[in-house]
Design a protein around this motif. Structure first.
Motif, PDB file in Angstrom:
ATOM      1  N   ASP A 152       0.821  -1.214   0.000  1.00  0.00           N
ATOM      2  CA  ASP A 152       0.000   0.000   0.000  1.00  0.00           C
ATOM      3  C   ASP A 152       0.851   1.259   0.000  1.00  0.00           C
ATOM      4  OD1 ASP A 152      -2.193  -1.675   0.134  1.00  0.00           O
ATOM      5  OD2 ASP A 152      -2.330  -1.568   2.336  1.00  0.00           O
ATOM      6  N   ALA A 153       2.028   1.193   0.628  1.00  0.00           N
ATOM      7  CA  ALA A 153       2.897   2.366   0.726  1.00  0.00           C
ATOM      8  C   ALA A 153       3.591   2.691  -0.588  1.00  0.00           C
ATOM      9  CB  ALA A 153       3.933   2.153   1.821  1.00  0.00           C
ATOM     10  N   GLN A 154       3.494   1.795  -1.576  1.00  0.00           N
ATOM     11  CA  GLN A 154       4.218   1.992  -2.832  1.00  0.00           C
ATOM     12  C   GLN A 154       3.441   2.826  -3.855  1.00  0.00           C
ATOM     13  OE1 GLN A 154       5.763  -1.802  -4.211  1.00  0.00           O
ATOM     14  NE2 GLN A 154       7.026  -2.045  -2.399  1.00  0.00           N
ATOM     15  N   LYS A 155       2.278   3.290  -3.484  1.00  0.00           N
ATOM     16  CA  LYS A 155       1.514   4.266  -4.280  1.00  0.00           C
ATOM     17  C   LYS A 155       1.155   3.766  -5.675  1.00  0.00           C
ATOM     18  CE  LYS A 155       3.856   8.073  -1.892  1.00  0.00           C
ATOM     19  NZ  LYS A 155       4.642   9.332  -2.057  1.00  0.00           N
ATOM     20  N   ILE A 156       1.026   2.462  -5.832  1.00  0.00           N
ATOM     21  CA  ILE A 156       0.665   1.906  -7.132  1.00  0.00           C
ATOM     22  C   ILE A 156      -0.826   2.126  -7.368  1.00  0.00           C
ATOM     23  CG2 ILE A 156       0.621  -0.205  -8.533  1.00  0.00           C
ATOM     24  CD1 ILE A 156       2.819  -1.291  -6.652  1.00  0.00           C
ATOM     25  N   PRO A 157      -1.218   2.553  -8.565  1.00  0.00           N
ATOM     26  CA  PRO A 157      -2.650   2.715  -8.837  1.00  0.00           C
ATOM     27  C   PRO A 157      -3.393   1.406  -8.564  1.00  0.00           C
ATOM     28  CG  PRO A 157      -1.344   3.654 -10.604  1.00  0.00           C
ATOM     29  CD  PRO A 157      -0.389   2.922  -9.714  1.00  0.00           C
ATOM     30  N   PRO A 158      -4.493   1.467  -7.839  1.00  0.00           N
ATOM     31  CA  PRO A 158      -5.249   0.249  -7.507  1.00  0.00           C
ATOM     32  C   PRO A 158      -5.573  -0.611  -8.724  1.00  0.00           C
ATOM     33  CG  PRO A 158      -6.095   2.120  -6.272  1.00  0.00           C
ATOM     34  CD  PRO A 158      -5.095   2.674  -7.241  1.00  0.00           C
ATOM     35  N   ALA A 159      -5.775   0.024  -9.862  1.00  0.00           N
ATOM     36  CA  ALA A 159      -6.104  -0.729 -11.071  1.00  0.00           C
ATOM     37  C   ALA A 159      -4.952  -1.612 -11.531  1.00  0.00           C
ATOM     38  CB  ALA A 159      -6.498   0.234 -12.197  1.00  0.00           C
ATOM     39  N   ARG A 160      -3.748  -1.333 -11.026  1.00  0.00           N
ATOM     40  CA  ARG A 160      -2.568  -2.100 -11.424  1.00  0.00           C
ATOM     41  C   ARG A 160      -2.184  -3.159 -10.378  1.00  0.00           C
ATOM     42  NH1 ARG A 160      -3.883  -0.921 -15.560  1.00  0.00           N
ATOM     43  NH2 ARG A 160      -2.878   0.330 -17.176  1.00  0.00           N
ATOM     44  N   ILE A 161      -2.990  -3.293  -9.350  1.00  0.00           N
ATOM     45  CA  ILE A 161      -2.721  -4.311  -8.338  1.00  0.00           C
ATOM     46  C   ILE A 161      -3.769  -5.407  -8.470  1.00  0.00           C
ATOM     47  CG2 ILE A 161      -2.421  -4.797  -5.882  1.00  0.00           C
ATOM     48  CD1 ILE A 161      -1.736  -1.890  -5.429  1.00  0.00           C
ATOM     49  N   GLY A 162      -3.425  -6.417  -9.224  1.00  0.00           N
ATOM     50  CA  GLY A 162      -4.355  -7.507  -9.441  1.00  0.00           C
ATOM     51  C   GLY A 162      -3.959  -8.756  -8.682  1.00  0.00           C
ATOM     52  N   SER A 163      -4.690  -9.811  -8.884  1.00  0.00           N
ATOM     53  CA  SER A 163      -4.418 -11.077  -8.190  1.00  0.00           C
ATOM     54  C   SER A 163      -3.123 -11.722  -8.662  1.00  0.00           C
ATOM     55  CB  SER A 163      -5.582 -12.044  -8.401  1.00  0.00           C
ATOM     56  OG  SER A 163      -5.768 -12.296  -9.799  1.00  0.00           O
ATOM     57  N   ASN A 164      -2.599 -11.295  -9.811  1.00  0.00           N
ATOM     58  CA  ASN A 164      -1.363 -11.874 -10.359  1.00  0.00           C
ATOM     59  C   ASN A 164      -0.145 -10.994 -10.117  1.00  0.00           C
ATOM     60  OD1 ASN A 164      -2.722 -14.128 -11.430  1.00  0.00           O
ATOM     61  ND2 ASN A 164      -3.297 -12.966 -13.263  1.00  0.00           N
ATOM     62  N   ILE A 165      -0.235 -10.060  -9.191  1.00  0.00           N
ATOM     63  CA  ILE A 165       0.846  -9.083  -9.040  1.00  0.00           C
ATOM     64  C   ILE A 165       2.189  -9.730  -8.734  1.00  0.00           C
ATOM     65  CG2 ILE A 165       0.306  -8.660  -6.599  1.00  0.00           C
ATOM     66  CD1 ILE A 165       1.270  -5.714  -7.156  1.00  0.00           C
ATOM     67  N   TRP A 166       2.206 -10.820  -7.957  1.00  0.00           N
ATOM     68  CA  TRP A 166       3.494 -11.439  -7.607  1.00  0.00           C
ATOM     69  C   TRP A 166       4.085 -12.163  -8.807  1.00  0.00           C
ATOM     70  CZ3 TRP A 166       4.405  -8.579  -3.897  1.00  0.00           C
ATOM     71  CH2 TRP A 166       3.441  -8.275  -2.927  1.00  0.00           C
ATOM     72  N   ASP A 167       3.264 -12.816  -9.582  1.00  0.00           N
ATOM     73  CA  ASP A 167       3.749 -13.438 -10.819  1.00  0.00           C
ATOM     74  C   ASP A 167       4.273 -12.371 -11.771  1.00  0.00           C
ATOM     75  OD1 ASP A 167       3.057 -15.961  -9.919  1.00  0.00           O
ATOM     76  OD2 ASP A 167       1.085 -15.938 -10.881  1.00  0.00           O
ATOM     77  N   GLU A 168       3.580 -11.248 -11.829  1.00  0.00           N
ATOM     78  CA  GLU A 168       4.005 -10.157 -12.717  1.00  0.00           C
ATOM     79  C   GLU A 168       5.340  -9.580 -12.259  1.00  0.00           C
ATOM     80  OE1 GLU A 168      -0.583  -8.760 -13.746  1.00  0.00           O
ATOM     81  OE2 GLU A 168       0.659  -7.581 -12.366  1.00  0.00           O
ATOM     82  N   ARG A 169       5.487  -9.390 -10.956  1.00  0.00           N
ATOM     83  CA  ARG A 169       6.756  -8.851 -10.448  1.00  0.00           C
ATOM     84  C   ARG A 169       7.905  -9.832 -10.687  1.00  0.00           C
ATOM     85  NH1 ARG A 169       6.591  -4.989  -5.110  1.00  0.00           N
ATOM     86  NH2 ARG A 169       5.379  -3.343  -6.104  1.00  0.00           N
ATOM     87  N   LEU A 170       7.647 -11.095 -10.491  1.00  0.00           N
ATOM     88  CA  LEU A 170       8.694 -12.086 -10.734  1.00  0.00           C
ATOM     89  C   LEU A 170       9.082 -12.109 -12.211  1.00  0.00           C
ATOM     90  CD1 LEU A 170       7.407 -14.917  -8.382  1.00  0.00           C
ATOM     91  CD2 LEU A 170       9.561 -13.655  -8.145  1.00  0.00           C
TER      92      LEU A 170
END
Length: 315
Positions: A152-170
């Motif tokens: 939450d502290a990383q100020k990412i737009p909520p629309a860009r935080i999906g259920s696959n965020i960890w797979d996307e970051r990896l």
């Protein structure tokens, strides 16, 4: 610089722990207490480590002189696994002029206002240098994954935080490392594989020994409660980012001397494969060298004449 027979010996320490494909990776296949049957006292282990550190220092000098490749060493581990001690002992003979160590702590306000890789990309070693990340961008898929509120502290737009965020970051990390390797950065990633029981033993030792109280933090105990979550996050990270170009080494960490031997062997082996050589002088440089030699020769001749003249004047 290191003979083939020595390289073959180094591989006996590295191959069992090297992970270049994560398709079937599981931490349960790696024993934190493994020593490959090696039975040696601390003096023997120290002698081997010093030899490895000496080779590494020789290689680093050529790496620095060639000014083409760079090396990035990434260290990840649970608390008390021995990252600091491993870095200290393995890199003990390396010239500080060509080596930079970065310990990434809690991100600043400026860093939180950028993408999650921004602060790490700024510290990638320049050509000819060895860079050490004592914790790294993998924290963004480890501690941030385990403690979701940090996202939450990383100020990412909520629309860009999906259920696959960890797979996307990896996937982003894997692409980032692929990009770096294509630019001439040699990446070696070390997960110091400490057992749950050994971590407790080391924490108790810190509590019982006044000289080690400074190492203890109550936060370490709180993080220990999330051990299973961290193990899952580490497995996912290694599975998604292990590659031939940027391998992981799942290094047994219950035995500190053995941990350091494996890390030293992996670094020496990787740098040796670069087949480094001191740069050859250009024709222009050869002319400058010849002129310098001539000037110094003339200076020596003049000094001899002056000495003789001074001696003659004394009689």
């Amino acid at each position: 610089m290191v003979r083939k027979d020595i390289l073959d010996a180094l591989r006996t320490y590295t191959e069992p722990f090297r992970v270049t494909s994560g398709s079937d990776f599981s931490l349960k296949h790696f024993d934190p207490g493994e020593t490959l049957g090696l039975k040696m006292d601390k003096a023997e282990a120290l002698q081997l480590l010093q030899r490895g550190s000496k080779w590494l220092a020789m290689e680093q000098e050529v790496l620095y002189a060639q000014d083409s490749w760079s090396v990035l060493l990434v260290f990840q581990a649970m608390d008390a696994a021995g990252k600091d001690g491993t870095i200290k002992h393995v890199m003990s003979r390396v010239n500080p002029q060509g080596c930079d160590v970065f310990s990434f702590k809690q991100p600043s306000a400026e860093e939180l206002s950028h993408d999650f890789l921004w602060r790490y990309g700024r510290k990638v070693p320049q050509r000819g240098h060895i860079g050490i990340f004592n914790r790294s961008y993998y924290e963004e898929v480890l501690v941030v994954r385990v403690h979701r509120h940090l996202l939450d502290a990383q100020k990412i737009p909520p629309a860009r935080i999906g259920s696959n965020i960890w797979d996307e970051r990896l996937a982003d990390i894997a692409r980032f490392e692929d990009y770096l390797t294509r630019q001439g950065v040699v990446i070696l990633k070390f997960y110091l594989n400490l057992s749950y029981a050994e971590q407790k033993k080391r924490f108790v030792d810190r509590l019982d020994n006044p000289d080690k109280h400074w190492k203890f933090s109550a936060a370490d105990i709180r993080e220990r409660r999330y051990w299973d979550d961290y193990m899952h996050a580490y497995e996912e990270a290694i599975r998604a980012t292990a590659s031939e170009a940027a391998p992981w080494f799942v290094v047994p960490a219950d035995n500190k001397p053995f941990t350091r031997l494996v890390v030293a062997a992996a670094i020496v082996e990787a740098v040796e494969k670069l087949d480094l050589a001191y740069p050859k002088a250009t024709q222009e440089q050869m002319k400058d060298l010849a002129a310098a030699r001539e000037e110094l020769g003339a200076e020596a001749a003049n000094a001899t004449e002056h000495t003789q003249a001074g001696g003659d004047s004394g009689h």
